[in-house]
Motif scaffolding. Structure first.
Motif, mmCIF file in Angstrom:
data_model
loop_
_atom_site.group_PDB
_atom_site.id
_atom_site.type_symbol
_atom_site.label_atom_id
_atom_site.label_comp_id
_atom_site.label_asym_id
_atom_site.label_seq_id
_atom_site.Cartn_x
_atom_site.Cartn_y
_atom_site.Cartn_z
ATOM 1 N N ASP A 1 0.864 -1.187 0.000
ATOM 2 C CA ASP A 1 0.000 0.000 0.000
ATOM 3 C C ASP A 1 0.899 1.236 0.000
ATOM 4 N N GLY A 2 1.356 1.600 -1.190
ATOM 5 C CA GLY A 2 2.221 2.768 -1.269
ATOM 6 C C GLY A 2 2.964 2.811 -2.585
ATOM 7 N N PRO A 3 3.740 3.884 -2.796
ATOM 8 C CA PRO A 3 4.487 4.031 -4.049
ATOM 9 C C PRO A 3 5.668 3.067 -4.101
ATOM 10 N N GLU B 1 1.311 0.637 -5.590
ATOM 11 C CA GLU B 1 0.821 -0.735 -5.510
ATOM 12 C C GLU B 1 -0.108 -0.918 -4.320
ATOM 13 N N ILE B 2 -1.166 -1.672 -4.542
ATOM 14 C CA ILE B 2 -2.136 -1.996 -3.496
ATOM 15 C C ILE B 2 -2.263 -3.509 -3.415
ATOM 16 N N GLY B 3 -2.066 -4.044 -2.220
ATOM 17 C CA GLY B 3 -2.169 -5.479 -2.020
ATOM 18 C C GLY B 3 -3.608 -5.954 -1.984
ATOM 19 N N GLY B 4 -3.762 -7.256 -2.150
ATOM 20 C CA GLY B 4 -5.083 -7.866 -2.047
ATOM 21 C C GLY B 4 -5.203 -8.591 -0.727
ATOM 22 N N GLU C 1 4.779 14.125 -10.468
ATOM 23 C CA GLU C 1 4.269 13.295 -11.558
ATOM 24 C C GLU C 1 3.197 12.357 -11.017
ATOM 25 N N TYR C 2 2.428 11.790 -11.924
ATOM 26 C CA TYR C 2 1.384 10.845 -11.553
ATOM 27 C C TYR C 2 1.874 9.417 -11.812
ATOM 28 N N LEU C 3 1.647 8.549 -10.834
ATOM 29 C CA LEU C 3 1.992 7.142 -10.965
ATOM 30 C C LEU C 3 0.719 6.330 -11.165
ATOM 31 N N THR D 1 -2.286 -5.799 -11.748
ATOM 32 C CA THR D 1 -3.046 -5.251 -12.866
ATOM 33 C C THR D 1 -3.243 -3.753 -12.692
ATOM 34 N N ASP D 2 -3.324 -3.048 -13.809
ATOM 35 C CA ASP D 2 -3.586 -1.609 -13.779
ATOM 36 C C ASP D 2 -5.060 -1.359 -13.458
ATOM 37 N N THR D 3 -5.316 -0.421 -12.541
ATOM 38 C CA THR D 3 -6.700 -0.078 -12.200
ATOM 39 C C THR D 3 -7.256 1.011 -13.099
ATOM 40 N N GLY D 4 -6.377 1.714 -13.820
ATOM 41 C CA GLY D 4 -6.812 2.838 -14.642
ATOM 42 C C GLY D 4 -6.775 4.159 -13.895
ATOM 43 N N ASN D 5 -6.509 4.114 -12.594
ATOM 44 C CA ASN D 5 -6.426 5.333 -11.784
ATOM 45 C C ASN D 5 -4.964 5.748 -11.604
ATOM 46 N N GLN D 6 -4.766 6.987 -11.116
ATOM 47 C CA GLN D 6 -3.425 7.508 -10.911
ATOM 48 C C GLN D 6 -3.283 8.109 -9.519
ATOM 49 N N TRP D 7 -2.024 8.143 -9.050
ATOM 50 C CA TRP D 7 -1.702 8.726 -7.746
ATOM 51 C C TRP D 7 -0.638 9.791 -7.958
ATOM 52 N N TYR D 8 -0.835 10.956 -7.341
ATOM 53 C CA TYR D 8 0.098 12.062 -7.528
ATOM 54 C C TYR D 8 1.301 11.890 -6.612
ATOM 55 N N PHE D 9 2.474 11.829 -7.217
ATOM 56 C CA PHE D 9 3.735 11.682 -6.500
ATOM 57 C C PHE D 9 4.353 13.070 -6.404
#
Length: 686
Positions: free
Chosen positions: A465-467, A475-478, A531-533, A518-526
């Protein structure tokens, strides 16, 4: 050899300069020549130990230590490869993955030359177990692709690769295979006198570096003392398109061990240290502007106890036990500033008992347990502190009736996690296996394998859960991931006569609950980099892996007039996709190759090429990778001087100076393999 180790914080490197290792090699060989009264070439010399005649380079007769029954590779029904002797000497590289990447079905990950983890039939990361003498390497190389395994291939006596599910003996982390590095740091047989080997080499051409190693075993027929050390230093390498920045390596490692051995068995201990510093070419910085790139500094201290009893319950029985304690940390520097610190403390133990019955059955039962604590501190601490406890029990059996043989086995594990965030999942993976071999005649042998293997999700898959800067993603764990389950069937065919050794195999593996990112299609601002990750989620789905691999060695000639001529050919391919459609990312490309090899009284030489095919069966948002051909050559001159043997060698790589990018690498669009380069060196055996 006390200088191998240093007090934390002090600066006392292993073999601080390459000439020191060379001087040590000369001193040891001189001492050995005086101590030995025989003119017989030393057993440490791989040229005299492994093979003779037409099958001089066939390693199938080498004992596989990963087999509980001491079987050789050609006796096993399961797909197993052994790298040792001259072939290992020619394949040794800075990383374990690069060292074994020439085997059919095996390639390497790549995050620069300092990082290379084995990929077996498209499987890597937590699906491939990396071990030192049967115990886990206990590093954090599965957590991130820029983390290197804490294994030194230059100290290996042999490297064993178990292809396909190997969970029966080594737990759920071997669902895709296992690589076992046999280093001999705890001698299992008594040494009478002194023996060992040493080597120093320098890189030329588009690589600029040096590696020196030495190892020695001294004994009186009962007590044996072992010592070894390696020093490696390599500067940034060049590619056909220019300098590849931040690809340096600075590695120091060594060990001291001792054992008591006799007809009854052996018991021994060892202590080792592994220090590694290397650059991340994905974040090279700008030295011209005074900005140093991202680099990693790794330290591992390891303590091992190992022993065995021979025939405690009658002839053919045995008891083996081993325990390892590892203290590991590495720091990722962003320029001169500390970015993230990764720490892991681990304990692992294993006990295995074997029995032989009058009816021909050989059985082995065992228990294996581990307890580890992992934590990351800093801006890339995308996985919380995690305590992991696991215990597994297993049983395997083997028998032969004339031309027919079988291996059966079962294992059950319990894996429990406890995190600082309060999550505490536990899993009970189970594995079953049946292998069969049938010798059709003296030349042909047919093998079949059926496997059901299960894997508990790894820490990063569950709790991330983090960059994750290495992969430039958030990345986000399941947290609710289920056990990964694999069902595999494999058929193999082997042929051998005086003029050819050949084997082919085909496999089909169906995964339930395959874990992937897998890509979620969303972005996170770094905000630090403005930049967006992309946000990526660990998820599950059914997947299918199937492939084919084969190799053959044709013995073209062998006589005093022309020497021994062999032609080796090989090829492999793997296809990996989700069952509902779509390709899996970073799957090894298909390849094929050939090598012509000649050996005379004192000389040996080879010329070979490998074609890596274009990989265009790619996942969503993954780009294709162009194919390329790598041509290499080897030349060596060998001298027997009484009880000492010397070898001068010259190796060439990428002789056509091709542009080459590794499809399995996250950095393939930015990082190329070295251009035309060579290695010149000297080995001594005593």
């Amino acid at each position: 050899m006390s200088s191998i180790f240093r007090v934390p914080g002090a600066a006392a490197p292993v073999f601080a300069r390459a000439p020191l290792a060379a001087a040590l090699a000369l001193a040891l060989s001189s001492f050995a020549a005086q101590a030995q009264q025989t003119a017989t070439p030393p057993d440490s010399d791989s040229r005299h130990v492994h093979g003779s005649g037409l099958h001089a380079k066939d390693l199938d007769a080498v004992k596989v230590t990963a087999s509980p029954f001491g079987s050789t590779a050609d006796q096993l029904s399961r797909p197993t490869e052994v790298l040792s002797g001259e072939k290992l000497d020619e394949a040794r590289a800075a990383s374990l993955g690069e060292t074994v990447a020439g085997m059919p079905g095996v390639q390497s990950s790549n995050f620069g030359p300092g990082v290379g983890r084995p990929i077996i039939r498209g499987m890597d990361g937590p699906r491939v177990a990396v071990m030192a003498d049967g115990l886990s390497s206990a590093d954090v190389s599965t957590v991130s692709q820029d983390h290197s395994p804490a294994i030194e291939p230059f100290l290996a006596d042999q490297i064993e690769v178990l292809k396909g599910p190997s969970t029966l003996l080594y737990g759920s982390g071997a669902i895709g295979g296992a690589v076992n590095v046999v280093d001999g740091r705890i001698p299992e047989t008594a040494v009478n006198g002194i023996s060992g080997r040493a080597e120093t080499r320098v890189d030329i051409g588009d690589k600029d570096g040096q590696t020196s190693m030495a190892r020695v075993d001294v004994g009186n027929g009962g007590l044996t003392i072992h010592a070894d050390g390696v020093y490696r230093n390599a500067k940034d390498y060049d590619t056909p398109e220019g300098r590849q920045a931040n690809t340096f390596i600075d590695n120091k490692s060594g060990a001291i061990g001792a054992s008591l051995a006799g007809d009854w068995g052996f018991v021994g201990m060892s202590v080792s240290r592994f220090n590694d510093s290397y650059g991340n070419p994905g974040e090279p910085g700008d030295l011209a502007a005074g900005e140093r790139g991202v680099h990693l500094e790794m330290h591992q201290d390891r303590f091992e106890l190992k022993g065995a009893l021979n025939d405690p319950w009658g002839q053919g029985s045995g008891l083996r036990y081993s325990f390892g304690h590892t203290s590991y940390d590495h720091t990722e520097f962003e320029g001169e500033e500390v970015g993230t610190v990764f720490k892991k403390n681990a304990n692992e133990g294993r006990v295995e008992a074997t029995f032989a019955a009058d009816n021909g059955w050989k059985t082995a039962v065992g228990v294996q347990g581990s307890d580890s604590t992992f934590q990351a501190i800093g801006e890339e601490a995308f996985v919380p502190r995690t305590d992991t406890k696991s215990v597994g029990v297993f049983a395997v059996a083997q028998n032969t009736w004339g031309a027919f043989s079988t291996d059966l086995g079962a294992r059950i594990d319990q894996v429990k996690y406890d995190t600082e965030t309060g999550l505490s999942p536990d899993y009970k993976p189970m594995s079953l296996s049946a292998s069969f071999g049938f010798r059709l005649n003296d030349q042909w042998r047919l093998t079949a394998n059926l496997d059901h293997a299960e894997r508990a999700p790894a820490e990063e898959e569950l709790f991330a859960d983090g960059p994750h800067i290495a992969t430039l993603a958030y990345e986000i764990g399941g947290n609710d991931l289920q056990k990964e389950k694999a069902n595999q069937a494999e058929l193999g065919l082997q042929y051998r006569n005086d003029w050819v050794d050949a084997k082919v195999s085909a496999y089909y593996n169906r995964y339930n609950n395959f874990i992937y990112l897998t890509d979620t299609g969303n972005q996170w601002y770094f905000d630090e980099e403005d930049e967006y990750l992309p946000i990526r989620q660990w998820t599950q789905g059914d997947a299918i892996f199937h492939g084919f691999e084969g190799e053959a060695t044709f013995h073209l000639a062998n006589n005093d007039r022309v020497g021994a001529w062999d032609l080796h050919v090989f090829g492999d391919t793997v296809r990996a996709r989700l069952a509902d459609g779509g390709n899996l990312p970073r799957i090894s490309p298909a390849r094929f190759g050939a090598q012509l090899r000649w050996e005379g009284d004192a000389w040996r030489a080879s010329l070979g090429g490998t074609r890596y095919m274009k990989q265009d069966k790619v996942a969503v948002n993954e780009t294709p990778t162009a194919g390329y051909t790598m041509v290499d050559a080897h030349l060596a001159y060998h001298i027997d001087a009484g009880s000492t043997s010397w070898e001068v060698f010259l190796d060439g790589n990428n002789l056509l100076n091709r542009d080459a990018r590794v499809h399995t690498s996250f950095l393939k669009d930015d990082v190329m393999l070295p251009g035309r380069n060579g290695t010149f060196g000297v080995r001594v055996f005593f």
